[in-house]
Design a protein around this motif. Structure first.
Motif, short mmCIF file in Angstrom:
data_model
loop_
_atom_site.label_atom_id
_atom_site.label_comp_id
_atom_site.label_asym_id
_atom_site.label_seq_id
_atom_site.Cartn_x
_atom_site.Cartn_y
_atom_site.Cartn_z
N ARG A 10 1.14 -1.19 0.17
CA ARG A 10 0.15 -0.66 0.03
C ARG A 10 1.53 1.51 0.15
O ARG A 10 0.42 2.13 -0.01
N LYS A 11 2.29 1.16 0.43
CA LYS A 11 2.53 2.42 0.50
C LYS A 11 3.87 2.09 -0.37
O LYS A 11 5.84 2.90 0.35
N TYR A 57 -1.00 7.20 -7.28
CA TYR A 57 -0.28 8.14 -6.58
C TYR A 57 -1.18 8.77 -5.56
O TYR A 57 -0.55 10.15 -5.34
N GLY A 58 -1.28 8.44 -4.61
CA GLY A 58 -2.18 9.20 -3.79
C GLY A 58 -3.56 9.72 -3.83
O GLY A 58 -3.92 9.79 -5.52
N HIS A 59 -2.93 11.19 -3.64
CA HIS A 59 -3.41 12.15 -4.17
C HIS A 59 -3.65 12.70 -5.79
O HIS A 59 -4.37 12.98 -6.39
N TRP A 60 -2.90 12.18 -6.66
CA TRP A 60 -2.47 12.07 -7.49
C TRP A 60 -3.06 11.00 -9.56
O TRP A 60 -2.56 11.74 -10.40
N GLY A 61 -3.42 10.55 -8.55
CA GLY A 61 -4.21 9.30 -10.02
C GLY A 61 -3.43 7.88 -9.81
O GLY A 61 -2.14 8.33 -9.46
N PRO B 8 3.06 22.90 -5.26
CA PRO B 8 3.64 21.99 -4.10
C PRO B 8 4.71 21.40 -4.23
O PRO B 8 4.78 21.04 -6.07
N VAL B 10 6.38 18.61 -4.12
CA VAL B 10 5.74 17.15 -4.55
C VAL B 10 5.65 16.93 -6.42
O VAL B 10 6.17 16.44 -7.30
N ARG B 47 -1.88 14.39 -13.20
CA ARG B 47 -1.43 14.64 -11.64
C ARG B 47 -3.82 15.68 -11.18
O ARG B 47 -3.64 15.58 -9.86
N ARG B 56 -8.73 16.13 -9.94
CA ARG B 56 -8.87 14.63 -8.54
C ARG B 56 -9.50 14.88 -7.84
O ARG B 56 -9.44 16.02 -7.41
N PHE B 58 -8.69 14.42 -4.09
CA PHE B 58 -7.79 14.73 -3.14
C PHE B 58 -6.85 15.78 -3.56
O PHE B 58 -6.34 15.97 -3.19
N VAL B 59 -7.17 16.34 -4.88
CA VAL B 59 -6.75 17.71 -5.13
C VAL B 59 -7.63 19.10 -5.03
O VAL B 59 -8.13 19.01 -5.79
N VAL B 86 -2.24 25.30 -6.36
CA VAL B 86 -2.41 23.47 -5.83
C VAL B 86 -1.82 22.99 -5.18
O VAL B 86 -1.05 23.34 -4.87
N LEU B 87 -2.91 21.93 -4.04
CA LEU B 87 -2.73 21.87 -2.92
C LEU B 87 -3.19 20.76 -3.09
O LEU B 87 -4.48 20.17 -3.28
N PRO B 88 -2.72 19.93 -2.08
CA PRO B 88 -3.07 18.08 -2.09
C PRO B 88 -4.00 18.13 -1.10
O PRO B 88 -3.38 19.27 0.65
N SER B 89 -5.02 17.45 -1.10
CA SER B 89 -6.22 17.85 0.57
C SER B 89 -5.33 16.86 1.53
O SER B 89 -4.49 16.34 1.15
N ILE B 90 -6.19 17.31 2.80
CA ILE B 90 -6.17 15.97 3.54
C ILE B 90 -6.85 14.49 3.38
O ILE B 90 -7.91 14.78 4.09
N ALA B 91 -5.53 13.61 3.68
CA ALA B 91 -6.15 12.49 3.09
C ALA B 91 -5.36 11.58 2.95
O ALA B 91 -4.21 11.96 3.46
N GLY B 92 -5.98 10.40 3.17
CA GLY B 92 -4.98 8.96 3.49
C GLY B 92 -4.79 8.87 4.53
O GLY B 92 -5.34 8.98 5.15
N GLY B 93 -3.86 7.66 4.68
CA GLY B 93 -3.21 6.37 6.18
C GLY B 93 -2.26 5.93 5.75
O GLY B 93 -1.52 6.61 5.82
#
Lengths: 359, 93
Positions: A10-11, A57-61, B8, B10, B47, B56, B58-59, B86-93
């Motif tokens: 997953r990572k 890519y997480g947030h990026w698709g 950002p 990244v 992206r 997207r 979470f963008v 452009v900023l990534p949102s708070i998401a994930g784990g």
């Protein structure tokens, strides 16, 4: 001879290598760190083996990346290797399966994706074309998503013909006899306990594997039930007798020994953990008539499951088996599943493993 | 006329190592800007938007400090000198 094991999590992606016929393993640093790697493949048909990774890519698709130097550098196609045509009105959500075709079709790679779609590459996985025969199938609007998503998660091209077998959660098994133009559901006999009666399609088949000796013979780990067909899916029969439970995700068939396959049972749909907290592999030598349990080297007191692509075999003799758990442990067997050694611990959730023998 | 795009860190590698881009644009909308960005930086554009053209999930994109999801989305109008972040949102784990 080097044995290479690709571990998609997953990572990130890890590679494990063995230079002593799979007795000991060395784990690499992470590649593609922090990216979800839900699909991985080691394409050994090329002069230099190609790693293919279906990443998120997480947030990026999502996209497909490849490496021709065993992970040292990675490439991706500018416009995206898998990209729905505009008129499809859909966007790629996840790459679930990357499957190189036979050596005779050297640059052909198949991809199974979410939303339910099948893709074919003729350039080694750099770019894929949507298989319209499946996308335009009249059943598609009624295929439901499984718990993991609406995915074509299994793609099995027959090296000796134009047959392609796919499995979907929750669409069931479909077979094309003409390379992907026409598709027929092949689910008769596979139960669907979540529906009032057995349908023509819509079963939640978790994984399908083809027998080493007969392309008509296949094994299926279903969402409840383990099945075999001897006529390429026209009729399936239960082979779950002798197993401690009929739920699970992966099923692996031996690449070299007819009648041999392995499963990793979980208690049930509503209790997706190893029975009694003991991670065990069950092997059949007679196409599912009987099963034997093996667990030397596998843990007790564990409650992590093994996902549908986190179990695979290599092409060695004897066959090597590899499995990864959702709590980040990876185990390898060099003796057809009878004993295991630990390859890795404390990785992120293992989503997929694939092995290859490199000269 | 131009619009400044702020990325950002990244994503900077996909824009030639730059976190700020000046994109010549004779007016138009956020969608027009992202189309222009895609012509020069296709991997960067992927992206931010999927192949249907949607942002997207979470963008997050801010035009002069305002989240476009609460404005007119991709139809948000851009002016000369507008800053698009452009900023990534708070998401994930």
């Amino acid at each position: 001879m080097t044995d290479l094991l690709a571990i998609g999590t997953r990572k990130g992606l890890w590679l494990a290598r063995s230079d002593d016929d799979r007795r000991s393993w060395t784990l690499s640093e992470p590649y593609l760190l922090a990216q979800e790697v839900a699909a991985v493949s080691i394409d050994t048909r090329r002069p230099a083996p190609r790693l293919l990774a279906g990443i998120q890519y997480g947030h990026w698709g999502p996209t497909v990346m490849w490496s021709d130097d065993l992970g040292a550098s990675w490439q991706e196609t500018e416009q995206g290797a898998i990209r729905f045509p505009e008129e499809a009105g859909a966007a790629l959500a996840r790459v679930w399966q990357l499957r190189p075709d036979s050596p005779e079709r050297a640059d052909v790679v198949w991809a199974g994706c979410e939303p339910h779609s099948l893709w074919r590459s003729t350039d080694g996985g750099c770019s894929f074309e949507l298989v319209r025969g499946l996308w335009d199938h009249p059943h598609r609007p009624t295929w439901e998503p499984g718990g993991g998503g609406a995915a074509v998660h299994t793609v099995l091209p027959d090296p000796g013909s134009d047959r392609v077998v796919i499995a979907m959660s929750a669409g069931g098994v479909y077979v094309s006899e003409d390379g992907g133009n026409g598709w027929t559901p092949r689910n008769r006999g596979i139960s669907a306990g979540f529906l009032p009666e057995e349908p023509e399609y819509g079963q939640c088949v978790h994984k399908v594997a083809i027998d080493a000796g007969d392309p008509e013979r296949m094994y299926a780990q279903n969402h409840g039930g383990v099945f075999r067909t001897d006529d390429c899916g026209k009729q399936w029969t239960s082979i779950a007798g002798g197993l401690p439970a009929d739920f699970g995700f992966p099923i692996v068939a031996s690449p070299r020994t007819p009648g041999t396959a392995w499963v990793i049972p979980l208690v049930a749909d509503m209790q997706r953990v190893p029975p009694d907290g003991r991670l065990r592999v069950h092997r059949t030598r007679d196409a599912g008539e009987t099963w034997s349990e093996f667990g030397a080297g596998l843990p007790d007191g564990t409650w992590a499951s093994v996902l549908r692509d986190a179990f695979c075999a290599d092409t060695g003799d004897p066959t090597g088996l590899y499995l990864g758990t959702r709590d980040g442990c990876v185990y390898a067997s060099a003796d057809e599943g009878e004993t295991f050694t630990t390859v890795a611990e404390h990785l992120p959730d293992v989503l997929t493993v694939r092995a290859a023998r490199l000269p | 006329m131009s619009v400044q795009v702020v990325l950002p860190g990244v994503l900077a590698d996909l824009a030639g190592g730059h976190r700020k881009l000046e994109v010549p644009l004779g007016g138009g909308t956020l969608a027009d800007l992202l189309d222009a960005l895609a012509a020069d930086h296709p991997m960067l554009a992927r992206r931010i938007r999927d192949e249907t053209g949607q942002l997207r999930r979470f963008v997050n994109v801010y035009v002069d400090g305002d989240d476009v999801r609460f404005e007119r989305g991709l139809d948000t109008t851009l002016r000369d000198g507008t800053q698009v972040q452009v900023l990534p949102s708070i998401a994930g784990g």
